[in-house]
Motif scaffolding. Structure first.
Motif, PDB file in Angstrom:
ATOM      1  N   TYR A  44       0.860  -1.342  -0.080  1.00  0.00           N
ATOM      2  CA  TYR A  44      -0.063  -0.022   0.056  1.00  0.00           C
ATOM      3  C   TYR A  44       0.824   1.288  -0.086  1.00  0.00           C
ATOM      4  O   TYR A  44       1.865   1.153   0.408  1.00  0.00           O
ATOM      5  CB  TYR A  44      -0.757   0.021   1.205  1.00  0.00           C
ATOM      6  N   PRO A  45       0.281   2.416  -0.475  1.00  0.00           N
ATOM      7  CA  PRO A  45       1.018   3.601  -0.478  1.00  0.00           C
ATOM      8  C   PRO A  45       1.218   3.705   0.980  1.00  0.00           C
ATOM      9  O   PRO A  45       0.369   3.845   1.866  1.00  0.00           O
ATOM     10  CB  PRO A  45       0.197   4.548  -1.025  1.00  0.00           C
ATOM     11  N   GLN A  46       2.828   4.261   1.192  1.00  0.00           N
ATOM     12  CA  GLN A  46       2.954   4.634   2.596  1.00  0.00           C
ATOM     13  C   GLN A  46       3.163   5.983   2.975  1.00  0.00           C
ATOM     14  O   GLN A  46       2.803   6.541   4.089  1.00  0.00           O
ATOM     15  CB  GLN A  46       4.472   4.091   2.776  1.00  0.00           C
ATOM     16  N   ASN A  47       2.879   7.183   1.931  1.00  0.00           N
ATOM     17  CA  ASN A  47       3.017   8.214   2.401  1.00  0.00           C
ATOM     18  C   ASN A  47       2.383   9.240   1.155  1.00  0.00           C
ATOM     19  O   ASN A  47       2.007   8.544   0.149  1.00  0.00           O
ATOM     20  CB  ASN A  47       4.495   8.901   2.555  1.00  0.00           C
ATOM     21  N   PHE A  48       2.337  10.525   1.182  1.00  0.00           N
ATOM     22  CA  PHE A  48       1.770  11.272   0.134  1.00  0.00           C
ATOM     23  C   PHE A  48       2.640  10.976  -1.245  1.00  0.00           C
ATOM     24  O   PHE A  48       1.853  10.727  -2.383  1.00  0.00           O
ATOM     25  CB  PHE A  48       1.966  12.711   0.632  1.00  0.00           C
ATOM     26  N   LEU A  49       3.824  11.049  -1.198  1.00  0.00           N
ATOM     27  CA  LEU A  49       4.532  10.603  -2.379  1.00  0.00           C
ATOM     28  C   LEU A  49       4.110   9.369  -3.205  1.00  0.00           C
ATOM     29  O   LEU A  49       3.982   9.287  -4.260  1.00  0.00           O
ATOM     30  CB  LEU A  49       5.954  10.844  -2.073  1.00  0.00           C
ATOM     31  N   ASP A  50       4.129   8.387  -2.274  1.00  0.00           N
ATOM     32  CA  ASP A  50       3.540   7.020  -2.878  1.00  0.00           C
ATOM     33  C   ASP A  50       2.214   7.338  -3.361  1.00  0.00           C
ATOM     34  O   ASP A  50       2.006   6.623  -4.748  1.00  0.00           O
ATOM     35  CB  ASP A  50       3.499   5.966  -1.628  1.00  0.00           C
ATOM     36  N   TRP A  51       1.477   7.899  -2.930  1.00  0.00           N
ATOM     37  CA  TRP A  51      -0.101   8.131  -3.448  1.00  0.00           C
ATOM     38  C   TRP A  51       0.181   8.707  -4.868  1.00  0.00           C
ATOM     39  O   TRP A  51      -0.442   8.537  -5.739  1.00  0.00           O
ATOM     40  CB  TRP A  51      -0.972   8.865  -2.691  1.00  0.00           C
ATOM     41  N   VAL A  52       0.940   9.867  -4.776  1.00  0.00           N
ATOM     42  CA  VAL A  52       1.156  10.662  -6.210  1.00  0.00           C
ATOM     43  C   VAL A  52       1.757   9.747  -7.387  1.00  0.00           C
ATOM     44  O   VAL A  52       1.225   9.664  -8.164  1.00  0.00           O
ATOM     45  CB  VAL A  52       2.197  11.851  -5.807  1.00  0.00           C
ATOM     46  N   VAL A  53       2.561   8.785  -6.972  1.00  0.00           N
ATOM     47  CA  VAL A  53       3.176   7.837  -7.738  1.00  0.00           C
ATOM     48  C   VAL A  53       1.972   6.908  -8.351  1.00  0.00           C
ATOM     49  O   VAL A  53       1.843   6.838  -9.631  1.00  0.00           O
ATOM     50  CB  VAL A  53       4.327   7.015  -7.028  1.00  0.00           C
ATOM     51  N   LEU A  54       1.304   6.408  -7.290  1.00  0.00           N
ATOM     52  CA  LEU A  54       0.398   5.636  -7.824  1.00  0.00           C
ATOM     53  C   LEU A  54      -0.780   6.183  -8.823  1.00  0.00           C
ATOM     54  O   LEU A  54      -0.942   5.733  -9.823  1.00  0.00           O
ATOM     55  CB  LEU A  54      -0.619   5.046  -6.774  1.00  0.00           C
ATOM     56  N   VAL A  55      -1.274   7.227  -8.264  1.00  0.00           N
ATOM     57  CA  VAL A  55      -2.154   8.220  -9.158  1.00  0.00           C
ATOM     58  C   VAL A  55      -1.494   8.439 -10.719  1.00  0.00           C
ATOM     59  O   VAL A  55      -2.249   8.244 -11.573  1.00  0.00           O
ATOM     60  CB  VAL A  55      -2.607   9.539  -8.602  1.00  0.00           C
ATOM     61  N   VAL A  56      -0.334   8.884 -10.692  1.00  0.00           N
ATOM     62  CA  VAL A  56       0.238   9.275 -11.785  1.00  0.00           C
ATOM     63  C   VAL A  56       0.271   7.988 -12.722  1.00  0.00           C
ATOM     64  O   VAL A  56      -0.197   8.070 -13.981  1.00  0.00           O
ATOM     65  CB  VAL A  56       1.693   9.819 -11.703  1.00  0.00           C
ATOM     66  N   PHE A  57       0.768   6.864 -12.138  1.00  0.00           N
ATOM     67  CA  PHE A  57       0.810   5.462 -13.030  1.00  0.00           C
ATOM     68  C   PHE A  57      -0.778   5.115 -13.602  1.00  0.00           C
ATOM     69  O   PHE A  57      -0.707   4.611 -14.597  1.00  0.00           O
ATOM     70  CB  PHE A  57       1.444   4.427 -12.196  1.00  0.00           C
ATOM     71  N   VAL A  58      -1.610   5.395 -12.525  1.00  0.00           N
ATOM     72  CA  VAL A  58      -3.053   4.931 -13.084  1.00  0.00           C
ATOM     73  C   VAL A  58      -3.666   5.776 -14.226  1.00  0.00           C
ATOM     74  O   VAL A  58      -3.803   5.291 -15.091  1.00  0.00           O
ATOM     75  CB  VAL A  58      -3.898   4.765 -11.658  1.00  0.00           C
ATOM     76  N   VAL A  59      -3.299   6.906 -13.998  1.00  0.00           N
ATOM     77  CA  VAL A  59      -3.835   7.969 -15.076  1.00  0.00           C
ATOM     78  C   VAL A  59      -2.998   7.633 -16.306  1.00  0.00           C
ATOM     79  O   VAL A  59      -3.667   7.551 -17.371  1.00  0.00           O
ATOM     80  CB  VAL A  59      -3.546   9.420 -14.770  1.00  0.00           C
ATOM     81  N   GLY A  60      -1.569   7.561 -16.172  1.00  0.00           N
ATOM     82  CA  GLY A  60      -0.848   7.368 -17.392  1.00  0.00           C
ATOM     83  C   GLY A  60      -1.289   5.704 -18.121  1.00  0.00           C
ATOM     84  O   GLY A  60      -1.128   6.024 -19.223  1.00  0.00           O
ATOM     85  N   SER A  61      -1.207   4.916 -17.192  1.00  0.00           N
ATOM     86  CA  SER A  61      -1.717   3.596 -17.740  1.00  0.00           C
ATOM     87  C   SER A  61      -3.023   3.504 -18.569  1.00  0.00           C
ATOM     88  O   SER A  61      -3.221   3.080 -19.680  1.00  0.00           O
ATOM     89  CB  SER A  61      -1.803   2.506 -16.896  1.00  0.00           C
TER      90      SER A  61
END
Lengths: 113, 349
Positions: B142-159
Motif C-alpha cells: 500500500y502507499p506509505q505516504n503522500f509521495l507514494d500516492w502521487v506515484v500511484l495516481v500518476v501511473f494509473v492515469v498514465g496507464s
C-alpha cells in the motif's frame, strides 16, 4: 504522368500477354513490348519479370540452340500462367473501364481545347 | 557493327558485383543470360550499353526490383530492430489467426479484451510497487505516504490513458504496447523472486519490520513478535489415553510461546484474579470481550466464567523451550505468577 510508374503494376500482365501470342526469349519480349507501344519498358525489368514468373511457376522454359548467336532461353505460358493471364486481364479491364469513366469529362475538356 | 566485347564484359561484371548480396540460387537465375542480353543489345543498337540500359548499378537495381522483393530483402542486411519488429508482428498475427479459428477461444479472447481496463489498473499498480520499492527501500503493498500516492495516481492515469490511446493507434504503438505489457508481466513474475528472502518466515524479519506497516509477503505477526497461527483459535490437548489436559504450555522451536489467532476472532483471554493471563497455556480460556449478561431483575452481572486462564508460574525460560510438564499441572493456581509471561528467546539465525 510517368509511364514507368504505371508499368510497374501491369508489367506482369504485359509480359504474359506477349507470351500468350507466342513463346519468346528475353530480348525478344523486350522488343515486342516496345513495338506494341511500351517504349519506356526497361530491359532489366522485363528480364527480372520473366525470371520471377518462371520461379512462381507461371512459365515453362526451354533452350533453343542457334547457329550464329547465343543459345536462347525461351519462355512460354503453362496452365498456371494462362489462368493468371485470364484473371489479371479481367482485373485490368474492369480497372481500365473505371478509369475511363472517371476521365470521361476530362477527355471532353481536352477535346474542346 | 561489332559489339565492343570489353565493354560488354565490364558492364556484366559491374552488374554481377552489384548483385553480389543476392543469395545464390536467385543470383544465378538472375544473371543466367545477362551476357547474351548485353551482346544482343549492343549488336542491335550500336549505342553504348550505358546510354541504352543505364548504369550497371541501375540495371542491377531494376533487375532486382522486377524479380521480386525477397531477392533484395534477403540480401540486404537487416537491423536487429527490423528483425524484432517483424518477429513481434508475425507472432501477433499468429496468435490472432489461432484465436480466430476456435469459437471458444474467440469468445474467451473477446472476454479478456473486455477486461482491458482491469489490466491497465493492475499494471499501474505493479509499476507503482516497483517505484515504492525504490523510494521506500522495502516492498510495500500500500502507499506509505503522500509521495507514494502521487506515484500511484500518476501511473494509473498514465496507464489508462496509454491503453485508450493505443486502442486507436496503428501498428507501431500497438507493438510498443505489446512489448511494454510483456515487460510488466515479467516484472510481476519477478517481484516474488526479488523478495524471496522475505517469503521465508525468518524470525529476524518480524522484528526488523518493527511493528510498522505490513510489508508484502511478511507472515502475520502478533504484537509481541511471536508467530501467529492463522485460523487456529484454541488448542485442546489430550493425553494419549484420551484425557483432556489443562494448562499445557506450548512453545515453538525458538522457545517463543505459541500464539493462536483468537484476537482476529474478536475473542480475548479471561483474566483471573486480576493477574495477567498466560497466552500460551492451552486450552485457552477465551471469552468475547464486552459480554455482559442482564439477569431477569435487570441487574448487570458478569457472564459466568467457564474456567480461568491459570496463573501458572513463569515458564522455564531455557531456549530449548521445553517446559517440564510437572511445572503447572495444578488447576487451582495459588501462587502469583511471574508478570512476564513471554520469555525472550535468544535469537540465533
Amino acid at each position: 504522368m510517368d509511364t514507368t510508374q504505371l508499368l510497374k503494376g501491369v508489367l506482369d500482365l504485359a509480359v504474359l500477354a506477349v507470351l500468350d501470342r507466342s513463346d519468346s526469349y528475353g530480348y525478344d519480349v523486350v522488343r515486342r513490348l516496345r513495338e506494341a507501344g511500351l517504349d519506356d519498358v526497361g530491359d532489366a525489368s522485363v528480364y527480372g519479370t520473366l525470371r520471377r514468373l518462371f520461379k512462381a511457376g507461371a512459365l515453362n522454359s526451354y533452350v533453343v540452340p542457334s547457329e550464329e548467336g547465343p543459345h536462347r532461353k525461351y519462355y512460354g505460358l503453362n496452365d498456371t500462367g494462362r489462368a493468371q493471364l485470364t484473371g489479371s486481364a479481367k482485373t485490368w479491364t474492369a480497372f481500365a473501364t473505371t478509369m475511363t469513366h472517371l476521365l470521361d469529362d476530362v477527355d471532353k475538356g481536352i477535346g474542346k481545347r | 557493327m561489332r559489339p565492343p566485347v570489353e565493354e560488354t564484359e565490364g558492364y556484366a561484371q559491374a552488374v554481377r558485383d552489384a548483385l553480389a548480396d543476392v543469395p545464390e540460387p536467385d543470383r544465378a537465375e538472375l544473371l543466367e543470360d545477362l551476357e547474351d542480353h548485353l551482346a544482343e543489345v549492343s549488336a542491335e543498337s550500336g549505342e553504348s550499353l550505358t546510354a541504352r540500359l543505364g548504369t550497371p548499378e541501375q540495371y542491377a537495381a531494376e533487375l532486382r526490383a522486377a524479380y521480386g522483393a525477397d531477392a533484395g530483402r534477403q540480401g540486404r542486411r537487416r537491423s536487429p530492430q527490423a528483425i524484432a519488429v517483424e518477429t513481434i508482428d508475425r507472432t501477433e498475427a499468429w496468435f490472432r489467426r489461432r484465436a480466430g479459428e476456435e469459437a471458444s477461444v474467440r469468445a474467451a479472447w473477446a472476454f479478456i479484451q473486455e477486461l482491458r481496463p482491469v489490466w491497465w489498473l493492475l499494471r499501474a499498480y505493479f509499476a507503482a510497487v516497483l517505484v515504492w520499492r525504490i523510494l521506500g527501500d522495502d516492498w510495500y503493498r500500500y502507499p506509505q505516504n503522500f509521495l507514494d500516492w502521487v506515484v500511484l495516481v500518476v501511473f494509473v492515469v498514465g496507464s489508462v490513458g496509454l491503453g485508450m490511446w493505443c486502442r486507436t493507434r496503428a501498428s507501431g504503438a500497438r507493438r510498443t504496447a505489446i512489448v511494454g505489457n510483456l515487460l510488466v508481466i515479467a516484472l510481476i513474475l519477478a517481484i516474488p523472486q526479488l523478495t524471496s528472502d522475505e517469503l521465508l518466515p525468518l524470525p529476524g524479519n518480524n522484528t526488523m519490520n518493527g511493528g510498522g506497516q505490513p510489508t508484502a509477503y511478511a507472515p502475520p505477526t502478533n504484537g509481541d513478535g511471536s508467530t501467529g497461527m492463522t485460523g487456529i483459535v484454541n488448542i485442546q490437548p489430550f493425553s494419549k489415553d484420551g484425557k483432556p489436559l489443562k494448562d499445557v504450555l506450548l512453545y515453538d522451536q525458538d522457545g517463543r510461546p505459541v500464539q493462536t489467532d483468537y484476537q482476529s476472532q474478536g475473542l480475548e483471554l479471561r483474566r483471573c484474579d486480576g493477574t495477567p493471563p498466560i497466552s500460551n497455556s492451552y486450552p485457552l480460556a477465551l471469552q468475547s470481550p464486552p459480554e455482559e449478561v442482564v439477569d431477569p431483575n435487570g441487574n448487570v452481572v458478569p457472564s459466568p466464567s467457564p474456567s480461568c486462564a491459570p496463573a501458572s508460574p513463569s515458564p522455564n525460560s531455557s531456549p530449548s523451550g521445553s517446559p517440564s510438564p510437572s511445572n503447572s499441572p495444578s488447576s487451582s493456581p495459588s501462587k502469583s505468577p511471574s508478570p512476564s509471561p513471554t520469555p525472550s528467546p535468544s535469537r540465533t539465525p
